[in-house]
Design an enzyme around this catalytic site. Sequence first.
Site, short mmCIF file in Angstrom:
data_model
loop_
_atom_site.label_atom_id
_atom_site.label_comp_id
_atom_site.label_asym_id
_atom_site.label_seq_id
_atom_site.Cartn_x
_atom_site.Cartn_y
_atom_site.Cartn_z
N ASP A 42 0.85 -1.20 0.00
CA ASP A 42 0.00 0.00 0.00
C ASP A 42 0.88 1.24 0.00
O ASP A 42 2.08 1.17 0.24
CB ASP A 42 -0.94 0.01 1.21
N GLU A 82 0.11 -1.05 5.71
CA GLU A 82 1.24 -0.52 6.48
C GLU A 82 1.09 0.98 6.74
O GLU A 82 1.36 1.45 7.84
CB GLU A 82 2.55 -0.80 5.74
#
Lengths: 478, 478
Positions: free
Chosen positions: B104, B169
């Site tokens: 991400d 994350e």
Amino acid sequence: MTVPGVLNVLFKYVDENKSRYIENLREAVAIRSISSLEEWRDETIKMVNWTADRLRKLGFQVSLENIGMQVLSNGTKLQLPPVLLATLGNDPKKKTVCIYGHLDVQQATIGDGWDTDPFELVERNGKVYGRGSADDKGPVLSCLHAVEAFQKINADLPVNVKFIFEAMEESGSIGLGELIAREKDRFFQNVDYICVCDGSSLGKDVPCIVYGLRGFCFFYLTVECASQDLHSGIHGGAVCEAMTDLVYLLDSLVDKDGKLLITDIYKDVIPLQPEEETIYAKIDFNVEDYSRTVNATKLLHNDKVKLLLNTWRYPSLSIHGIEGAHSESGEKSVIPAKVTGKFSIRLVENQKVEDVQASVIKYLHKKLEERGRATKIKVSIGGSGAAWKENPNHPHYSAAMRAITSVYKIDADLIRAGGSMSVITTLQQITGKNIINLALSSGDDNTHSQNEKMNIENYMNGTKVIAAYLYEVSQLNK
Amino acid sequence: MTVPGVLNVLFKYVDENKSRYIENLREAVAIRSISSLEEWRDETIKMVNWTADRLRKLGFQVSLENIGMQVLSNGTKLQLPPVLLATLGNDPKKKTVCIYGHLDVQQATIGDGWDTDPFELVERNGKVYGRGSADDKGPVLSCLHAVEAFQKINADLPVNVKFIFEAMEESGSIGLGELIAREKDRFFQNVDYICVCDGSSLGKDVPCIVYGLRGFCFFYLTVECASQDLHSGIHGGAVCEAMTDLVYLLDSLVDKDGKLLITDIYKDVIPLQPEEETIYAKIDFNVEDYSRTVNATKLLHNDKVKLLLNTWRYPSLSIHGIEGAHSESGEKSVIPAKVTGKFSIRLVENQKVEDVQASVIKYLHKKLEERGRATKIKVSIGGSGAAWKENPNHPHYSAAMRAITSVYKIDADLIRAGGSMSVITTLQQITGKNIINLALSSGDDNTHSQNEKMNIENYMNGTKVIAAYLYEVSQLNK
């Protein structure tokens, strides 16, 4: 009081045209005339043209006045929407009334928390919801509908009518002052009375005529700590952060009781006069109702007179927001590099715009110096306008009072208000004519906020009040 | 040092595949896997699937682990993207290395000030620009390319490889800790060494291996003054404004020197040890170069050791922005009704997340009480993770050092870093294995900021370093 026959006929015609009036408002609301955003400038100009077309159909002589370019904060220039000047009738035996209104609106998106699309008029429970319904497209249409109604019932228009409609009111009325000065001996030459048709009543029940408004100064305070946003893990603890300094400076502006900490600001505020508290005490205003209407967590003043004094005749400061920081939802662990705090001050009688601007700039630089260790700051000045106060004992006010009574069957309150319209000060200074501010929308219409609405009854009554006002003014001795 | 023959062949293969590697990164960057915004959740899941497909083609056994639902701030639930677990090889004679990376990215729009579309990879002057190019899609692709290179040159993969790639994350690694705990005796059972492949070097020249990171606590401070935004003219001076209280509270968090004013925060910070200053003094870091790179208006510390101490081993606090206030350009004279200040604290060794959270909440309520006259406040807790510190004298670190030297021909710096990765703490606590953090991107890559980029040379070297690291680890005694 007895309502004159012509008005009785006219009021009936108005009642019969409700649906058509609402459809007209729907068309106007659908035009996104947001003057503060350059991407909607075309729509703002479209709104001026839309109104001009309707006025021409009513027989007005219309001119669209070029007021030049707007200089944006990035230095580029953008064409300003024209100001619409319209004239109907030039009979020297009649009085001439000039009515001001505005065609632009405040920003609005459904994401701000609107229940429905702000630019699609929605009718619900006797109200119409939409941006501009109350501020100021509804009242402007009432002016057009009033003139049209005289024509449709085949009655003579009792006065010569002039309209001045601008489309930059929500962005500081840029360029309007110069135009009014330029037109002093042309458009305004034969004007006897001026009516500013914008603003809201104090409460929900008693209509209001406003004889005083606060002024306005918008400020941009920019703090910069780096050339681009930084990762707060990698750089947190190493760089002086712009947001830290910005919140310090913003916190230094106003205290918890709403008192401005820029002490210089108060030096020109006129001390409270003995009669003022008495006048304010008589006004139909209930603090608890007010608190309920705005659904305030806490008021700064729970005493009616103190609350009115602090919204009408003392300055206030509001922090509107911050540009350049992380404002979307979710987490973004960023150190914003360049942030701009936006705030404005409402000015009162006897305060000069330039003095207030100078005080604020001086104060912020002083606070920054006191802090010792700072990033770069820049204070820029936005829209501004002085406060306004008129003599409410003038016959012009009595005529407007009678007009309202003939429609609402109750007496209007003569009030001051906390908002600002720089155009009024300019009109007063340049034309020297008596000005009234007719507040046709209700105190709970949420102008400048989510779910702005207009009560349909007020929208209909607005048309009647304007028609009655034109009639009552025609009866005055010049 | 002499580079083993297999690596020499592999490095040559890598150099010949530069264009293809860049095209792969272009595909990855184009997927808008922004984990913090629910509207991009589909793209975040797409990024996981895209990676899974590529791993399957390399022969990995892949499983997509469901980690449940995310509860959004408005109470609704949203499916979390799965965590990707992949395994290649289970030879008991070989060591098993587990590499972590994330799929991400942080939010980005061209409006934030990017020179080009953040989600379209642009090659310019030996660099590739795009969100995720450095953090962390480039490094993740280097891991895939390294395994592929061993296969393409027909060399035996020197270790069993496991990948754990998550896609939350940048939003606090929600759900990952529980998954790691659940997989302790399955996926992690035979793992010998863990490598976290995320993060940036300190400077631009010397590659770094990280043995310590700060922790992280995100906070939402909401102040409410009315049920909807109010007109600052009409209501300014009457209501307690939410922004006034918010800037007061935000200003009470940190002083001009970057010191937190929440004094409780410092009680668990370990006092400076005599040897620390010596270690930090030796690190290749130049304050002036750093200041030039971030283009900081002013640094909090001009002394190298002090600056490193304050970004690595002392907590810091950053204010990220305000949600709910006027953040667009232009003037909007509004009193925002409900505003949420967002800030985060970077934690250090020995500070407990829960203690810091409790201290902040207690402190804000105390400051509010001191102020006396307040609106409603609510303090909510966002993503968090403890700090991490490893023993850098472990043979695992020597193997990684040798891998870097074989590619860069210089010794890496052993450093701590100011950023946070809660996954590292969790991996350390649950698996008990030695962990290194390989920082494959450069200190000036603008991760989390505008114009994020990856130097193409670092991108190529990253693949070589991972390959060399797998080789060097295979040479260690278990």
